[in-house]
Design an enzyme around this catalytic site. Sequence first.
Site, PDB file in Angstrom:
ATOM      1  N   GLY A  23      -1.825 -60.335  18.721  1.00 36.14           N
ATOM      2  CA  GLY A  23      -1.093 -60.869  17.584  1.00 36.14           C
ATOM      3  C   GLY A  23      -0.911 -59.941  16.409  1.00 36.14           C
ATOM      4  N   CYS A  53      29.510 -64.244  24.794  1.00 31.82           N
ATOM      5  CA  CYS A  53      30.241 -65.343  24.150  1.00 31.82           C
ATOM      6  C   CYS A  53      29.285 -66.294  23.438  1.00 31.82           C
ATOM      7  CB  CYS A  53      31.037 -66.107  25.193  1.00 31.82           C
ATOM      8  SG  CYS A  53      32.036 -65.003  26.184  1.00 31.82           S
TER       9      CYS A  53
HETATM   10  C1  LIG Z   1       1.366 -63.246  23.775  1.00 31.23           C
HETATM   11  C2  LIG Z   1      -0.105 -63.212  23.811  1.00 31.23           C
HETATM   12  C3  LIG Z   1      -0.801 -62.057  23.423  1.00 31.23           C
HETATM   13  C4  LIG Z   1      -0.116 -60.836  22.871  1.00 31.23           C
HETATM   14  O1  LIG Z   1       0.431 -61.069  21.609  1.00 31.23           O
HETATM   15  P1  LIG Z   1       1.000 -59.862  20.754  1.00 31.23           P
HETATM   16  O2  LIG Z   1       1.531 -60.510  19.543  1.00 31.23           O
HETATM   17  O3  LIG Z   1       2.064 -59.195  21.558  1.00 31.23           O
HETATM   18  O4  LIG Z   1      -0.132 -58.947  20.459  1.00 31.23           O
HETATM   19  C5  LIG Z   1      -2.173 -62.057  23.562  1.00 31.23           C
HETATM   20  N1  LIG Z   1      -2.843 -63.135  24.044  1.00 31.23           N
HETATM   21  C6  LIG Z   1      -2.210 -64.268  24.408  1.00 31.23           C
HETATM   22  C7  LIG Z   1      -2.989 -65.401  24.931  1.00 31.23           C
HETATM   23  C8  LIG Z   1      -0.823 -64.338  24.305  1.00 31.23           C
HETATM   24  O5  LIG Z   1      -0.200 -65.478  24.647  1.00 31.23           O
END
Ligand SMILES: *Cc1c(COP(=O)(O)O)cnc(C)c1O
Length: 419
Positions: A239, A344
């Site tokens: 994240g 489109c």
């Molecule tokens: C999508 C996801 C990630 C990665 O998230 P990023 O924002 O790309 O770092 C990590 N763990 C889980 C469980 C996810 O769903």
Amino acid sequence: MDYFHYQDDQLFCEEVALEQIAQAVGTPFYCYSERTLLHHLQVFQQAFASQDSLICYSVKANSNLAVLDALAKQGAGFDIVSGGELERVRRVGCPGERVVFSGVGKSRAEIQAALAYGVRMFNVESIPELQRIQEVALAMDVAAPVTLRINPDVDPKTHPYISTGLKRNKFGIPFGEAVAVYQQAAQMSHVQVVGLDCHIGSQLTQLSPFVDALKRVMVLIQALKGHGIEIKNLDLGGGLGIPYEDGDTPPSPAELAAALLEQLDGMPVTVILEPGRAIVGNAGVLVTRVEYVKKGEQRHFVITDAGMNDLLRPAIYNAYHGVIPLQRKFDREEQVVDVVGPICETGDFFARDRYLSEVYQGELLAVRSAGAYGFVMSSNYNTRPRVAEVLVRGDRYAVVRKRESVAQLLENESLFEDA
Ligand SMILES: *Cc1c(COP(=O)(O)O)cnc(C)c1O
């Protein structure tokens, strides 16, 4: 931090001019810098080096085999969310102990395949999933290592579609139910509790939600200890945000690590991180050619040969992506344009109301920060073959996914015939 730069006003990826790749491969194509993604992995690994830790790259951000192979060779683990992604990590030879399996909807077949592969742990999101894992493990006569994904109910302060750690989201087990569900898991004959997991959202640009989530989780870990349940793996998810616009200043992996490790204060757990975007986002661009410049009454449109089917983020998240020319020219005037694709749909744009120096038909543009959630979210909408992917390594490059053909798209279709 990335290895895309201008040299004599030509845009380079590492030591290769993107124009040279465009001549050879055609457009559009995604281009990834291996040095950039390995650098980002290393920054994460070093930032958490003082703690027992494992960086599990989130495969869904960019799952090209060559990308995974490069990361695996530098010691990355992987966070997977499907049987398909499990097959990808198998292809690059990543040992099961470096693979964690996330996702809210794991099928029986996926659980079976992951158990057979010997994944490090299943990040479990519900009681029914826990029961299913128990059943499959019982039938296979193995113990399934599980963590529970806890929803800490903190606001990650990001786009609502990529927020996952609030009560109202579909993800995880509610904080208040966590102890009871852990106790249930501990009773199961073929489930082994090995840790706790928490992922609150994507493109987080502040540290406080990460720290708040960890604080809540640590209270829970103490409570679980009181019930004789020990947490060995603490998965804090992915994240971490990246800069998309000039002036964006998300925390660095080092700052994230410092804040988290300070909270942990030497707690004897293996910390797992699941970064996706932070590893590959700025390691990739989408290169596209200008098909037309259309001068409208209200605004000018730069119409490119790439469209929303190739890069969906602007259409679904209203995401900002920088757009820059492959050949920089200083004698051009700046003008406000919309950079749009050929599809489109009004949502088919890469940039709106954007100051760009004037561009002409046939010229090449790079859409920046397209390495994460770019190619992987692409589709064949409008019967458009998916584009090529290219990986650059120093002064060399390779096509790591061929451009699809229309014939391939139609291969699985047939006219009505009685079975
Ligand atoms: C999508 C996801 C990630 C990665 O998230 P990023 O924002 O790309 O770092 C990590 N763990 C889980 C469980 C996810 O769903």
